[in-house]
Motif scaffolding. Structure first.
Motif, short mmCIF file in Angstrom:
data_model
loop_
_atom_site.label_atom_id
_atom_site.label_comp_id
_atom_site.label_asym_id
_atom_site.label_seq_id
_atom_site.Cartn_x
_atom_site.Cartn_y
_atom_site.Cartn_z
N LEU A 152 0.88 -1.13 0.03
CA LEU A 152 0.02 0.01 0.08
C LEU A 152 0.85 1.28 -0.15
CD1 LEU A 152 -2.86 -1.27 2.42
CD2 LEU A 152 -2.54 -1.33 -0.18
N GLY A 153 1.16 1.86 -1.42
CA GLY A 153 2.03 2.91 -1.64
C GLY A 153 1.88 4.19 -0.69
N SER A 154 0.74 4.48 -0.43
CA SER A 154 0.21 5.79 0.29
C SER A 154 0.53 5.49 1.75
CB SER A 154 -1.18 6.09 0.29
OG SER A 154 -1.91 5.28 0.91
N LEU A 155 0.70 4.23 2.33
CA LEU A 155 1.13 4.30 3.71
C LEU A 155 2.81 4.06 3.83
CD1 LEU A 155 -1.78 1.68 4.52
CD2 LEU A 155 -1.51 4.07 4.75
N GLY A 156 3.33 4.12 2.84
CA GLY A 156 4.86 3.96 2.88
C GLY A 156 5.43 2.75 3.27
N VAL A 157 6.87 2.53 2.98
CA VAL A 157 7.28 1.37 3.57
C VAL A 157 6.95 0.94 5.06
CG1 VAL A 157 9.52 0.36 3.84
CG2 VAL A 157 9.16 1.97 2.09
N LEU A 194 -12.74 -6.55 -17.35
CA LEU A 194 -13.21 -6.32 -16.07
C LEU A 194 -12.13 -6.56 -14.88
CD1 LEU A 194 -16.80 -7.72 -16.09
CD2 LEU A 194 -16.05 -5.49 -17.07
N GLY A 195 -12.23 -5.80 -13.77
CA GLY A 195 -11.36 -6.01 -12.73
C GLY A 195 -12.16 -5.83 -11.30
N VAL A 196 -11.68 -6.45 -10.22
CA VAL A 196 -12.16 -6.09 -9.07
C VAL A 196 -11.03 -5.35 -8.20
CG1 VAL A 196 -13.07 -7.07 -6.93
CG2 VAL A 196 -13.70 -8.22 -8.93
N ARG A 197 -11.13 -4.31 -7.71
CA ARG A 197 -10.12 -3.60 -7.14
C ARG A 197 -10.47 -3.37 -5.72
NH1 ARG A 197 -7.84 1.26 -10.58
NH2 ARG A 197 -10.03 1.91 -10.34
N THR A 198 -9.21 -3.91 -4.79
CA THR A 198 -9.67 -3.56 -3.52
C THR A 198 -9.10 -2.41 -2.94
OG1 THR A 198 -9.46 -6.07 -3.27
CG2 THR A 198 -8.97 -4.84 -1.36
N GLU A 199 -9.84 -1.60 -2.19
CA GLU A 199 -9.32 -0.29 -1.65
C GLU A 199 -9.34 -0.46 0.00
OE1 GLU A 199 -10.84 3.78 -3.06
OE2 GLU A 199 -11.74 3.34 -1.16
N LEU A 200 -8.40 -0.11 0.53
CA LEU A 200 -8.18 0.06 2.07
C LEU A 200 -8.54 1.37 2.52
CD1 LEU A 200 -5.60 -2.56 3.22
CD2 LEU A 200 -8.06 -2.85 2.76
N SER A 201 -9.12 1.73 3.45
CA SER A 201 -9.01 3.03 4.17
C SER A 201 -8.34 2.85 5.57
CB SER A 201 -10.38 3.24 4.47
OG SER A 201 -10.49 4.74 5.06
N VAL A 202 -7.29 3.36 5.63
CA VAL A 202 -6.40 3.02 6.84
C VAL A 202 -5.67 4.52 7.27
CG1 VAL A 202 -4.35 2.03 7.65
CG2 VAL A 202 -5.53 0.81 5.90
N ALA A 203 -6.33 4.86 8.58
CA ALA A 203 -5.60 5.95 9.22
C ALA A 203 -5.86 7.18 8.21
CB ALA A 203 -4.32 6.11 9.39
N GLY A 204 -7.01 7.20 7.80
CA GLY A 204 -7.65 8.37 7.09
C GLY A 204 -7.01 8.40 5.53
N ALA A 205 -6.16 7.64 5.20
CA ALA A 205 -5.62 7.41 3.83
C ALA A 205 -6.36 6.41 2.98
CB ALA A 205 -4.10 7.20 3.74
N LYS A 206 -6.74 6.39 1.60
CA LYS A 206 -7.26 5.26 0.96
C LYS A 206 -6.45 4.93 -0.05
CE LYS A 206 -12.08 6.47 1.33
NZ LYS A 206 -13.46 6.92 0.88
N ASP A 207 -6.06 3.57 -0.05
CA ASP A 207 -5.08 3.17 -1.12
C ASP A 207 -6.01 1.77 -1.86
OD1 ASP A 207 -2.78 1.81 -2.53
OD2 ASP A 207 -1.73 3.23 -1.09
N LYS A 208 -5.67 2.02 -3.28
CA LYS A 208 -6.00 0.90 -4.13
C LYS A 208 -5.16 -0.05 -4.24
CE LYS A 208 -9.11 3.96 -6.85
NZ LYS A 208 -9.04 5.22 -6.24
N GLY A 209 -5.42 -1.13 -3.23
CA GLY A 209 -4.01 -2.16 -3.32
C GLY A 209 -4.15 -3.21 -4.23
N ASP A 210 -5.19 -4.01 -4.42
CA ASP A 210 -4.97 -5.14 -5.29
C ASP A 210 -5.88 -5.29 -6.37
OD1 ASP A 210 -4.21 -7.84 -5.43
OD2 ASP A 210 -6.17 -8.63 -4.19
N LEU A 211 -5.52 -5.84 -7.53
CA LEU A 211 -6.60 -6.03 -8.56
C LEU A 211 -6.72 -7.07 -9.16
CD1 LEU A 211 -8.20 -4.26 -10.76
CD2 LEU A 211 -6.12 -3.84 -12.09
#
Length: 334
Positions: A7-12, A116-133
């Motif tokens: 999850l890139g927006s959450l950093g390493v 077609l795709g199913v994309r998984t989005e996590l909302s963590v600590a106020g940040a949203k990240d499209k993680g898995d496709l």
């Protein structure tokens, strides 16, 4: 076949997400099941929500040409509200219901070129990240398969399929795009028709079938599009004489005068239809669209897949959707 994404927006040191869909093809209006697997990062995180987003590669026509955009057409919140400890593994099972108008991506085991795709989005600590496709495979409803099989038995051939952005006038369409399945004419109609386009708009009880014929011009007339629409029940599929019914549809489509520009681009409604309901009964037999598609679809360069097997297009699907985020459009309709 999945993408495991940091999850890139959450950093390493952030969590990873890996969504696995149940094996086999789903169907429009049916269930889609699977599990979202999470692995914690170097710190504890609170997973506020887990959202699955259905996305499609859709063609849009413009004055200066065509473009392909990633259009989100449904979202499901499948979990959230828990703490994911550092390094911990956690799985969230889900079952969601696909929209009735979800496009068909394969027929008789052959891909049609619909992405077609199913994309998984996590909302963590106020940040949203499209993680898995993950690629989404959808097979036809029984009535869709029966109608396409009848076309094949009558001598029509499969050419290609695509998704068009816009709405079809006078229909009950819910999604911001529609699917067109393009067929080559049977010998009976090859002198009057260049191709036939079939669009299905399903509801829980019925199926709208919209047929468009690209009619050839003559010495004293120009070619034009003829469009008509029929409605059939989704029940009693095996008691219907589909060959006779589809043959009757074609005679009406090619025979009537009508209908220019019935398919609408950019969300503009226009066009005219003849509307019919049918409830005939009977049976059908013989070779049909199954033979045509199985023999030809994989080598015809259908759509963007061009005959590649699913494992070979996963990366291309991911590249397309990941690179097209800024172009997404459409409503969250189901």
């Amino acid at each position: 076949m999945v993408f495991k994404r940091l999850l890139g927006s959450l950093g390493v040191g952030g969590p990873t997400v890996d969504t696995v869909l149940a094996a086999g093809a789903a169907v429009p209006g049916g269930s889609l099941s699977g599990q979202v697997h999470l692995v914690g990062g170097t710190d504890d995180f609170v997973i506020e929500s887990i959202t699955l987003e259905l996305v499609a590669r859709v063609e849009a026509e413009h004055e200066d040409g065509e473009s392909h955009n990633a259009v989100a057409f449904e979202r499901f919140v499948v979990g959230g509200g828990f703490r994911l400890p550092a390094g911990a593994e956690h799985s969230v099972p889900f079952t969601v219901t696909l929209p009735w108008e979800t496009p068909v991506t394969e027929l008789y085991g052959q891909g049609l070129g619909i992405v077609l795709g199913v994309r998984t989005e996590l909302s963590v600590a106020g940040a949203k990240d499209k993680g898995d496709l993950d690629p989404l495979v959808v097979g036809p409803l029984p009535v869709q398969e029966a109608i396409l099989e009848a076309f094949g038995q009558l001598g029509f051939g499969f050419r290609s399929a695509d998704l068009e952005y816009g709405r079809i006038a006078g229909s009950g369409q819910q999604l911001p795009f529609y699917q067109e399945i393009e067929l080559s004419p049977s010998p009976q109609y090859s002198h009057t028709v260049n191709e036939i386009e079939v669009t299905f708009l399903a509801t829980p009880g019925e199926m709208e079938v919209i047929l468009e014929a690209d009619k050839r011009g003559g010495l004293l007339s120009e070619g034009h599009d003829a469009v008509t629409r029929f409605t059939v029940s989704q029940s009693g599929v095996h008691h219907q004489d589909w060959n006779a019914l589809v043959d009757d549809w074609m005679r009406q489509l090619v025979g009537h005068r009508a209908a220019y520009g019935a398919h609408a681009a950019h969300g503009q409604d226009h066009g005219h239809y003849e509307d019919h309901h049918h409830h005939d009964s009977g049976h059908h037999s013989g070779p049909g669209m199954g033979t045509v598609v199985a023999a030809g679809a994989a080598g015809i360069a259908v759509g963007v897949v061009g005959g590649m097997v699913a494992a070979e297009v996963v990366d291309e699907i991911g590249d397309f959707f990941e690179g097209d985020d800024e172009k997404e459009g459409g409503d969250d309709e189901g």
